[in-house]
Design an enzyme around this catalytic site. Structure first.
Site, mmCIF file in Angstrom:
data_model
loop_
_atom_site.group_PDB
_atom_site.id
_atom_site.type_symbol
_atom_site.label_atom_id
_atom_site.label_comp_id
_atom_site.label_asym_id
_atom_site.label_seq_id
_atom_site.Cartn_x
_atom_site.Cartn_y
_atom_site.Cartn_z
ATOM 1 N N GLU A 206 0.897 -1.044 0.147
ATOM 2 C CA GLU A 206 0.036 -0.005 -0.106
ATOM 3 C C GLU A 206 0.984 1.338 -0.083
ATOM 4 O OE1 GLU A 206 -3.308 -0.044 2.561
ATOM 5 O OE2 GLU A 206 -3.721 -1.914 2.186
ATOM 6 N N LYS A 338 -15.858 -1.197 3.227
ATOM 7 C CA LYS A 338 -15.101 -1.676 2.074
ATOM 8 C C LYS A 338 -16.371 -2.155 1.237
ATOM 9 C CE LYS A 338 -10.904 -3.496 4.027
ATOM 10 N NZ LYS A 338 -10.120 -4.468 4.537
ATOM 11 N N ARG A 367 -8.840 -1.353 -0.412
ATOM 12 C CA ARG A 367 -7.989 -2.496 -0.406
ATOM 13 C C ARG A 367 -6.633 -2.745 -0.629
ATOM 14 N NH1 ARG A 367 -12.019 -6.555 1.221
ATOM 15 N NH2 ARG A 367 -10.014 -7.120 2.247
ATOM 16 N N SER A 368 -5.742 -3.533 -0.266
ATOM 17 C CA SER A 368 -4.507 -3.446 -0.549
ATOM 18 C C SER A 368 -4.203 -3.609 -1.925
ATOM 19 C CB SER A 368 -3.849 -4.577 0.071
ATOM 20 O OG SER A 368 -4.344 -5.963 0.057
HETATM 21 C C1 2PG Z 1 -7.447 -3.839 5.468
HETATM 22 C C2 2PG Z 1 -6.957 -3.759 4.120
HETATM 23 C C3 2PG Z 1 -6.737 -2.298 3.794
HETATM 24 P P1 2PG Z 1 -6.677 -5.930 2.794
HETATM 25 O O1 2PG Z 1 -7.072 -4.733 6.044
HETATM 26 O O2 2PG Z 1 -7.810 -3.029 6.207
HETATM 27 O O3 2PG Z 1 -5.494 -2.067 4.504
HETATM 28 O O4 2PG Z 1 -6.198 -4.606 3.538
HETATM 29 O O5 2PG Z 1 -7.432 -5.132 1.447
HETATM 30 O O6 2PG Z 1 -5.681 -6.659 2.332
HETATM 31 O O7 2PG Z 1 -7.853 -6.532 3.448
HETATM 32 MG MG MG Z 2 -7.892 -4.119 7.936
#
Ligand code: 2PG
Ligand code: MG
Length: 431
Positions: A206, A338, A367-368
């Site tokens: 990120e 999200k 998201r990542s």
């Molecule tokens: C989280 C997200 C963003 P990922 O855990 O909050 O940092 O990561 O999209 O990998 O779930």
């Molecule tokens: Mg998280």
């Protein structure tokens, strides 16, 4: 037929910020206006999330999306063409019904969320308004308090350290613009410290610096020094925010740390986080415990909820029912939003509204695995979420979102209001 009637729905394969295939959907209306959106993808995912449909097999590590795209160009297009793009709730309900599974595994969460967001963009285009304004209507909006990563970690950095995101928040800034300015200084200062220590090794998924640290506390100490080096006051002006993403290394009340191999029980985990809260000006902490550790969450919240934002991500998976349950059980005081976790724009909005009703902090999040898509910047303002989490202060898939909020701030002109402290759901500020 009206100007906002959907004429075509087209899915295409594009590539995300990790160089992996993902789904883009373009919705064209009879008027010729169109909307487009790209599905993001997580690395640390909650078990209750809408599922990304991937092809499997050998190509691109099994991550190709040709089946999801066939679903967009076939069944989904067939169901949406002729519908009015302004009927977001009805269209999203149709997508959910068409899929027919609890986790969107038949048509694919990636196919569905990209379609849902593209419909929203098309409807905003038909109304000849920017998306944030289309969403807000006449309601007043505020610019979100940004949570910005300085060091990566966890699943985004090959588990080099346990904590996934070491972030800062600038609630005392006078504007969104100023919050970014302060962050830019801290990010630069952190980079300089890493360089001086011979630890500068590029960035994680990120955009935060690669966490070349010997322990989690090392990262926290370096972050404190970086804040101090800018002349800003840790705690009063700039606070720390952590995403522990504990589901990645915890299960059944056992947490195994990557760096030293120690396994902690829930109580020991809470004690460790409590020591960090007593030592550093931590304003926010996300997924401090694993998604199956309800009692741990409740205990942690009782101890620290009056002085810290406690966010559920994997624990709540942007689900309105889970948010309501968390409110009645007292397990936390904030929810991460999200859209691709929920599956559709409407479900994400319902989760956000449930959070607001409960008095929770609400944080729209990337998201990542991301792209140039800036939908979430608009959602954070148009839904008046109060907070926005996008990753770090480098890599253009991150900067695109921060820069989009700057444009919105400029468009609001004298009406621009920055959330600052008011976005945080606790009363005891650091002194
Ligand atoms: C989280 C997200 C963003 P990922 O855990 O909050 O940092 O990561 O999209 O990998 O779930
Ligand atoms: Mg998280």
């Amino acid at each position: 037929m009206t100007d906002s009637t959907i004429a075509h729905v087209r899915g295409r394969r594009v590539w995300d910020s990790r160089g992996r295939p993902t789904v883009e959907v373009e919705v064209t209306l009879h008027s010729g206006m169109s909307g487009r959106a790209i599905a993001p993808a997580g690395a640390s995912t909650g078990s209750g999330e809408a599922l990304d449909l991937r092809d499997g097999g050998t190509a691109f590590g099994g991550l190709d999306v040709t089946n999801a795209l066939s679903n967009v160009n076939g069944e989904i297009a067939g169901a949406l063409e002729g519908r009015d793009a302004r009927d977001q709730a009805a269209i999203d309900a149709s997508l959910v019904a068409l899929d027919g599974t609890p986790n969107r595994s038949r048509l694919g969460g990636n196919a569905i969320v990209a379609t849902s967001m593209a419909v929203l963009h098309a409807a905003a285009a038909a109304s000849r308004q920017p998306l944030w304004r289309y969403l807000a209507g006449n309601r007043p909006v505020r610019l979100p308090l940004p949570e910005i990563q300085i060091f990566g970690g966890g699943a985004h950095a090959a588990r080099r350290v346990d904590v996934q995101d070491f972030m800062i928040m600038c609630p005392a800034a006078g504007s969104f613009t100023e919050a970014l300015e302060w962050t830019a200084e801290v990010y630069r200062a952190a980079g300089a410290l890493m360089k001086d220590a011979g630890k500068l090794q590029g960035v994680a998924d990120e955009g935060g610096y690669w966490p070349a640290f010997d322990c989690n506390e090392d990262a926290l100490d370096t972050l404190m020094r970086a804040i101090a080096d800018t002349g800003l006051q840790p705690g009063k002006q700039v606070g720390i925010s952590l995403d522990i993403a504990a589901s990645e290394f915890g299960r059944d009340g056992h947490y195994t740390l990557a760096l030293d191999g120690r396994t902690l029980g829930t109580d020991q985990m809470i004690d460790m986080l409590g020591r960090w809260l007593d030592t550093y000006p931590i304003l926010s902490i996300e997924d401090p415990l694993a998604e199956d550790d309800l009692e741990g969450f409740r205990h942690f919240s009782q101890s620290y909820g009056s002085r810290c934002q406690i966010i559920g991500d994997d624990f709540l998976v942007t689900n309105a029912d889970r948010v309501k349950a968390a409110a009645s059980q007292g397990t936390l005081n904030a929810v991460l939003i999200k859209p691709n976790q929920a599956g559709t724009v409407t479900e994400a909005h319902e989760a956000l509204q449930a959070g607001k009703t409960a008095g929770f902090g609400t944080i729209v999040s990337a998201r990542s695995g991301e792209s140039e898509d800036v939908t979430i910047a608009h959602l954070s303002v148009g839904w008046d979420a109060g907070q926005l989490k996008v990753g770090s202060f480098s890599r253009s898939e991150r900067m695109a979102k921060w820069n989009e909020v700057l444009r919105i701030e400029e468009a609001l002109g004298p009406q621009a209001r920055f959330c600052g402290w008011s976005a945080l759901p606790f009363t005891d500020r650091p002194r």
